[in-house]
Design an enzyme around this catalytic site. Structure first.
Site, PDB file in Angstrom:
ATOM      1  N   GLU A 175       0.819  -1.215   0.000  1.00 26.40           N
ATOM      2  CA  GLU A 175       0.000   0.000   0.000  1.00 26.40           C
ATOM      3  C   GLU A 175       0.852   1.263   0.000  1.00 26.40           C
ATOM      4  OE1 GLU A 175      -2.804  -0.510   3.259  1.00 26.40           O
ATOM      5  OE2 GLU A 175      -4.115  -1.664   1.953  1.00 26.40           O
ATOM      6  N   GLU A 378      -5.425  -8.214  -1.464  1.00 27.74           N
ATOM      7  CA  GLU A 378      -6.124  -8.055  -0.179  1.00 27.74           C
ATOM      8  C   GLU A 378      -7.560  -7.690  -0.466  1.00 27.74           C
ATOM      9  OE1 GLU A 378      -4.676  -5.527   2.967  1.00 27.74           O
ATOM     10  OE2 GLU A 378      -2.606  -5.985   2.470  1.00 27.74           O
TER      11      GLU A 378
HETATM   12  C1  BG6 Z   1      -4.517  -3.045   4.609  1.00 27.90           C
HETATM   13  C2  BG6 Z   1      -3.173  -3.492   5.111  1.00 27.90           C
HETATM   14  O1  BG6 Z   1      -4.626  -1.690   4.820  1.00 27.90           O
HETATM   15  O2  BG6 Z   1      -5.662  -3.493   5.203  1.00 27.90           O
HETATM   16  C3  BG6 Z   1      -3.209  -4.595   6.131  1.00 27.90           C
HETATM   17  O3  BG6 Z   1      -2.284  -3.809   4.082  1.00 27.90           O
HETATM   18  C4  BG6 Z   1      -4.416  -4.396   7.023  1.00 27.90           C
HETATM   19  O4  BG6 Z   1      -1.988  -4.581   6.817  1.00 27.90           O
HETATM   20  C5  BG6 Z   1      -5.669  -4.517   6.171  1.00 27.90           C
HETATM   21  O5  BG6 Z   1      -4.472  -5.256   8.099  1.00 27.90           O
HETATM   22  C6  BG6 Z   1      -6.972  -4.413   6.919  1.00 27.90           C
HETATM   23  O6  BG6 Z   1      -6.972  -3.289   7.723  1.00 27.90           O
HETATM   24  P1  BG6 Z   1      -7.261  -3.378   9.275  1.00 27.90           P
HETATM   25  O7  BG6 Z   1      -6.999  -2.036   9.783  1.00 27.90           O
HETATM   26  O8  BG6 Z   1      -8.680  -3.795   9.399  1.00 27.90           O
HETATM   27  O9  BG6 Z   1      -6.327  -4.389   9.805  1.00 27.90           O
END
Ligand code: BG6
Length: 482
Positions: A175, A378
């Site tokens: 990211e 993701e």
């Molecule tokens: C992304 C990141 O922003 O989202 C992860 O690459 C992160 O590291 C994921 O865990 C989900 O976000 P969160 O804040 O719910 O863990």
């Protein structure tokens, strides 16, 4: 069949959120290790000096460092073809600036990589995922300084040479575009204004000049890493990774349309444009001029960027938002990225607006712009899961979320996008990056670990585990439960 043969079904994690073992086998302190637990609405704290009375979720996390064999075996049981994980920079170079890597760390990742390969799972390695060595923060404010390019490239070389022939897909930065917003300054760039006192993670003093200069250093580092990866092994494929959060005009008022274009250019497109096209887009000139930001480049930087474009594009996708020209409209509640809530969309318990069609829209836009293979590395639903008295976890809401996003990917493939893989986030429960919570769970596998630090760390498949196993076995054809 919509999904191509060999489509990389899998899941994703990051070292700082799952490994634990924060000070074992020579590991140094990372920026994640100085963050306490928080919750939705209560910011985690950053404590540059560790405190005895605070709870640090990354220190044990889910103990994946010691349990990776059990975890990878469970992923294999689901039929994973790809596992995205990061190698902790602060494990391999404890302070970030050592001349030689920590052999114990490399030996550990030897075992992790080999374990994946033994199960027929292809590793996809994120080189830097939100855990800059805190030693670099103390030494030079990490990415604010140009010297960090050299430290990062030492880390890259150690990984490329050690895992040559075993790891073939790499992401240079997780990211990277989070640094276009204040929230990226610490986790992504290792910058911290107060190096002595505890301060809240949210609402840090912001220095846009430092963030964008830091991003320039990261672009140069990424481009040089791409060239290095190809030189070490021509079979290496290196991707960028962008937090893609499509933003729509709130109305068809042309001022709203322009507001959305302005937002999307900086947040969603700028970093991908540099990393895929090899130069700064001209729209950033006006953005920098309006804010008095001056990017200091060294001779040769432009050539390095042009020579180090990525082989594929990857993104995280969780939500979308809206933009309005009306300054009186407030940002949506959990919308950490700014923007106005979309009246047509529901939101997760953490206020992230759920928008599967936005994924299809985004994949089409990305493909039209770059023409590079795309991976969704993701995606997922952070939710509160409950273990029922019979020991099961009935996460039908997660199945529904994932099913709708998989259908959207199928639609994008029909639209012509060259989509090569899908690794949903937190395939095993882990610590949340934004809040530091365990309560915000994403996994197909439940981990008995809680926000007060209790739990026996046992693993148990959720209902979504069996569902995803069928999805993979049918190459995306069976999206309903068996
Ligand atoms: C992304 C990141 O922003 O989202 C992860 O690459 C992160 O590291 C994921 O865990 C989900 O976000 P969160 O804040 O719910 O863990």
């Amino acid at each position: 069949m919509a999904f191509p043969e060999g489509f990389l079904w899998g899941g994703a994690v990051a070292a700082n959120q799952c490994e634990g073992a924060w000070d074992e086998d020579g590991k140094g302190v990372s920026v994640a290790d100085i963050c306490t637990g928080g919750s939705f609405g209560a910011s985690k704290m950053i404590t540059p000096v560790l405190r005895d009375d605070a709870f640090y979720p990354s220190h044990e996390a889910i103990d994946h460092y010691h349990r990776f064999r059990e975890d990878i075996a469970l992923l294999a049981e689901m039929g994973f073809r790809c596992f995205r994980f990061s190698m902790a920079w602060s494990r391999v170079f404890p302070n970030g600036d050592e001349a030689e890597p920590n052999e114990a760390a490399l030996a550990h990742y030897d075992e992790v990589v080999d374990c994946c390969l033994e199960h027929g799972i292809e590793p996809l390695v994120t080189i830097s995922h939100y855990e800059v060595p805190f030693g670099l923060t103390r030494k030079c404010q990490a990415w604010r300084s140009r010297e960090t390019i050299g430290y990062y490239l030492n880390f890259c070389r150690a990984l490329f040479e050690r895992y040559r022939g075993r790891v073939r897909r790499w992401l240079t930065f997780n990211e990277i575009n989070s640094a276009t917003e204040p929230m990226g300054a610490l986790l992504n760039q290792g910058m911290l204004a107060d190096l002595e006192n505890p301060t809240p993670f949210m609402g840090q003093p912001d220095d846009p000049q430092a963030r964008f200069q830091g991003l320039h250093h990261m672009f140069v580092a990424s481009a040089r890493a791409v060239a290095m990866a190809h030189e070490v092994d021509p079979a290496n494929q290196v991707g960028c990774m962008v937090l893609f959060a499509a933003s729509y005009p709130l109305t068809c008022d042309p001022s709203d349309v322009l507001a959305a274009q302005r937002y999307n250019r900086v947040f969603n497109w700028f970093c991908g444009d540099v990393q895929c096209r090899g130069s700064y887009p001209t729209y950033m000139d006006a953005y920098f001029a309006e804010r008095g930001i001056e990017i200091v480049k060294e001779p040769g930087d432009d050539e390095v960027l042009a020579a180090g474009t990525v082989d594929f594009y990857s993104l995280s996708y969780y939500m979308s938002s809206c933009q309005s020209a009306d300054p009186t409209l407030e940002s949506g509640p959990g919308n950490i990225l700014g923007g106005v809530s979309n009246p047509h969309l529901a939101a997760s318990d953490w206020g992230w607006q759920i928008d599967p069609e936005g994924l299809r829209y985004s994949l089409n836009e990305i493909w039209d712009r770059y023409g590079l293979p795309v991976m969704v590395v993701e995606n997922g639903l952070g939710a509160r899961d409950e273990v029922l008295p019979d020991g099961t976890v009935d996460d039908g809401y997660r199945i529904d979320y994932l099913r709708r996003h998989i259908q959207a990917m199928e639609g994008a493939i029909e639209d012509g996008v060259d989509l090569v893989g899908y690794t949903p986030w937190g395939c095993i429960d882990l610590v949340s990056a934004s809040t530091g919570e365990m309560a915000k769970r994403y996994g197909f596998i439940y981990v008995d670990k809680h926000d007060d630090g209790t739990g026996d760390l046992s693993r148990r498949p959720k209902r979504s585990f069996w569902w995803y196993k069928n999805v993979i076995a049918s190459n995306g054809a069976m999206l309903d439960e068996a």
